[in-house]
Design a protein around this motif. Structure first.
Motif, PDB file in Angstrom:
ATOM      1  N   GLN A 156       3.204   7.768  -4.997  1.00  0.00           N
ATOM      2  CA  GLN A 156       2.919   7.680  -3.573  1.00  0.00           C
ATOM      3  C   GLN A 156       2.028   8.830  -3.106  1.00  0.00           C
ATOM      4  O   GLN A 156       1.143   8.643  -2.267  1.00  0.00           O
ATOM      5  CB  GLN A 156       4.222   7.640  -2.781  1.00  0.00           C
ATOM      6  CG  GLN A 156       5.038   6.384  -3.065  1.00  0.00           C
ATOM      7  CD  GLN A 156       6.150   6.138  -2.067  1.00  0.00           C
ATOM      8  OE1 GLN A 156       6.028   6.469  -0.904  1.00  0.00           O
ATOM      9  NE2 GLN A 156       7.237   5.549  -2.521  1.00  0.00           N
ATOM     10  N   LEU A 177      -2.585   4.546   0.251  1.00  0.00           N
ATOM     11  CA  LEU A 177      -1.336   4.449   0.997  1.00  0.00           C
ATOM     12  C   LEU A 177      -1.456   5.357   2.221  1.00  0.00           C
ATOM     13  O   LEU A 177      -2.107   6.407   2.171  1.00  0.00           O
ATOM     14  CB  LEU A 177      -0.137   4.885   0.150  1.00  0.00           C
ATOM     15  CG  LEU A 177       0.260   4.006  -1.050  1.00  0.00           C
ATOM     16  CD1 LEU A 177       1.386   4.680  -1.828  1.00  0.00           C
ATOM     17  CD2 LEU A 177       0.655   2.614  -0.616  1.00  0.00           C
ATOM     18  N   GLY A 178      -0.802   4.960   3.304  1.00  0.00           N
ATOM     19  CA  GLY A 178      -0.791   5.792   4.496  1.00  0.00           C
ATOM     20  C   GLY A 178      -2.027   5.694   5.370  1.00  0.00           C
ATOM     21  O   GLY A 178      -2.108   6.360   6.408  1.00  0.00           O
ATOM     22  N   LYS A 191      -4.088   0.349  -4.332  1.00  0.00           N
ATOM     23  CA  LYS A 191      -2.835   0.083  -3.618  1.00  0.00           C
ATOM     24  C   LYS A 191      -1.978  -0.916  -4.379  1.00  0.00           C
ATOM     25  O   LYS A 191      -0.764  -0.731  -4.545  1.00  0.00           O
ATOM     26  CB  LYS A 191      -3.136  -0.449  -2.216  1.00  0.00           C
ATOM     27  CG  LYS A 191      -1.917  -0.625  -1.315  1.00  0.00           C
ATOM     28  CD  LYS A 191      -1.201  -1.955  -1.462  1.00  0.00           C
ATOM     29  CE  LYS A 191      -2.083  -3.126  -1.073  1.00  0.00           C
ATOM     30  NZ  LYS A 191      -1.298  -4.421  -1.155  1.00  0.00           N
ATOM     31  N   THR A 250       3.093   0.798   2.489  1.00  0.00           N
ATOM     32  CA  THR A 250       3.508   2.197   2.579  1.00  0.00           C
ATOM     33  C   THR A 250       4.919   2.321   3.139  1.00  0.00           C
ATOM     34  O   THR A 250       5.745   3.097   2.639  1.00  0.00           O
ATOM     35  CB  THR A 250       2.534   2.994   3.466  1.00  0.00           C
ATOM     36  OG1 THR A 250       1.217   2.919   2.916  1.00  0.00           O
ATOM     37  CG2 THR A 250       2.952   4.451   3.570  1.00  0.00           C
ATOM     38  N   TYR A 295       8.003   3.739   1.034  1.00  0.00           N
ATOM     39  CA  TYR A 295       8.577   4.990   1.534  1.00  0.00           C
ATOM     40  C   TYR A 295      10.108   4.909   1.555  1.00  0.00           C
ATOM     41  O   TYR A 295      10.793   5.822   1.070  1.00  0.00           O
ATOM     42  CB  TYR A 295       8.047   5.272   2.937  1.00  0.00           C
ATOM     43  CG  TYR A 295       8.746   6.427   3.632  1.00  0.00           C
ATOM     44  CD1 TYR A 295       8.321   7.736   3.432  1.00  0.00           C
ATOM     45  CD2 TYR A 295       9.840   6.207   4.470  1.00  0.00           C
ATOM     46  CE1 TYR A 295       8.963   8.796   4.058  1.00  0.00           C
ATOM     47  CE2 TYR A 295      10.483   7.266   5.094  1.00  0.00           C
ATOM     48  CZ  TYR A 295      10.041   8.554   4.888  1.00  0.00           C
ATOM     49  OH  TYR A 295      10.682   9.590   5.503  1.00  0.00           O
TER      50      TYR A 295
END
Length: 343
Positions: A65, A74-75, A99, A263, A267
């Motif tokens: 991540q 991501l993010g 991704k 994401t 998470y």
């Protein structure tokens, strides 16, 4: 409701911070667990060894991540090339490809990490509560362990062969992926549901077993509280389940951006694994904390109060009594039932 993308668990800075913090916490917790075994002059058991792959896979999930955030896979929102007017589902870019690769690697590591973590909890319960080798409790816990192992392997192989070996489709266009791997969403949803259910059962197992021990009510509550500290994994799995169910069943999506949605789910999976590894190590960490922090503090308090009035001495005795009460409960639980009765 905040505007799209304002959820903290979608922000790159928060994802990176949480990943690093949980990785460091888990590495330290597992190291302290094995250190505690050495201090106690006890060889590591199955529940201890299972923490090593669980910790390594959790760190691997965190690293993936952080890598994804560093490369904006991501993010961050989907970066649409200038002049592109089609659907983002038909878009293939290095960002979306990375991704998809990170998401696939996560789906391979995640069930095995959870399986090791859940099995570690169950083997610990077996060591503590299964007084009779062929008793009902022992058979029940063995049955749960088999279920967890089968569950973890099943979802690992379902993710590994989700596109019948056509790996190019996994990190191709979203529309192509959905055509060739149409059941993936159901697999992920099933993983979330069954993960939450097994977490609830595993966290609830010690409660009736502790209640059957010959201990005062306060000590039972203290011991149950120690076991239920792992309830953070249930909360994380519940949040992830709600996110997935809202998307696939309820038609409620917290974001229309595919990268931000991925994401969010990754998470909470990372948080669940991170908290679970730490919670599984808490009993051993508690022993070290008591030996090097709590007991010296109590002895210092005893020395201080011994030179004061009788009223202060009585207060000091109360402090000692609280510590002794909890210590008796812990030692009786950790002695594999030698001083318990009706389990």
């Amino acid at each position: 409701m905040p505007r799209e993308g304002e959820y903290y668990f979608m922000h790159p800075g928060h994802v990176t911070t949480a990943a690093i913090a949980l990785s460091v916490l888990d590495v330290v917790a597992v190291a302290l667990r094995f250190w505690a075994r050495r201090v106690q002059s006890q060889p590591p058991k199955t529940d201890d060894w299972l923490m090593i792959p669980a910790m390594l896979l959790t760190v691997g999930i965190s690293i993936s991540q952080v890598y994804g955030v560093a490369h904006m896979a991501l993010g961050y929102r989907i970066q649409v090339p200038p002049g592109y007017t089609g659907s983002t589902n038909d878009l293939v870019t290095p960002q979306l490809t990375l991704k998809a690769q990170i998401e696939w690697s996560y789906l391979l590591m995640f069930p095995i990490a959870l399986g090791c973590m859940k099995a570690s909890f169950l083997f610990f319960y077996m060591r503590v509560f299964a007084v009779q080798k062929h008793g009902f409790i022992n058979k029940l816990l063995l049955g749960f362990i088999v279920v967890v192992v089968v569950w973890a392997l099943a979802f690992f192989f379902l993710s590994l062969f989700e596109c019948d070996g056509n790996f190019g489709a996994i990190w191709g266009a979203t529309s192509t992926f959905m055509k060739k791997c149409g059941n993936t969403e159901l697999v992920v949803l099933a993983l979330c549901i069954t993960d939450f259910i097994t977490d609830v059962f595993i966290m609830a197992i010690p409660v009736p077993l502790v209640m059957r021990l010959q201990l005062p009510a306060k000590q039972k509550i203290a011991v149950c509280s120690m076991f239920l500290l792992g309830g953070g994994t249930v909360i994380a799995s519940l949040v992830r389940f709600i996110l997935m169910a809202g998307t696939y069943i309820g038609g409620i999506n917290i974001t229309s951006d595919n990268i931000l949605g991925t994401t969010a789910c990754m998470y909470w999976g990372m948080v669940e694994c991170g908290i679970g590894v730490f919670a599984a190590c808490l009993p051993a960490i508690r022993f070290l904390f008591q030996k090097w922090v709590w007991e010296p503090a109590v002895n210092s308090t005893k020395s201080k109060f011994s030179s004061q009035s009788s009223g202060s001495i009585e207060a000091q005795k109360n402090v000692i009594h609280v510590d002794h009460s909890y210590d008796v409960a812990y030692r009786r639980i950790n002695s594999s039932g030698q001083s318990t009765s009706s389990v």
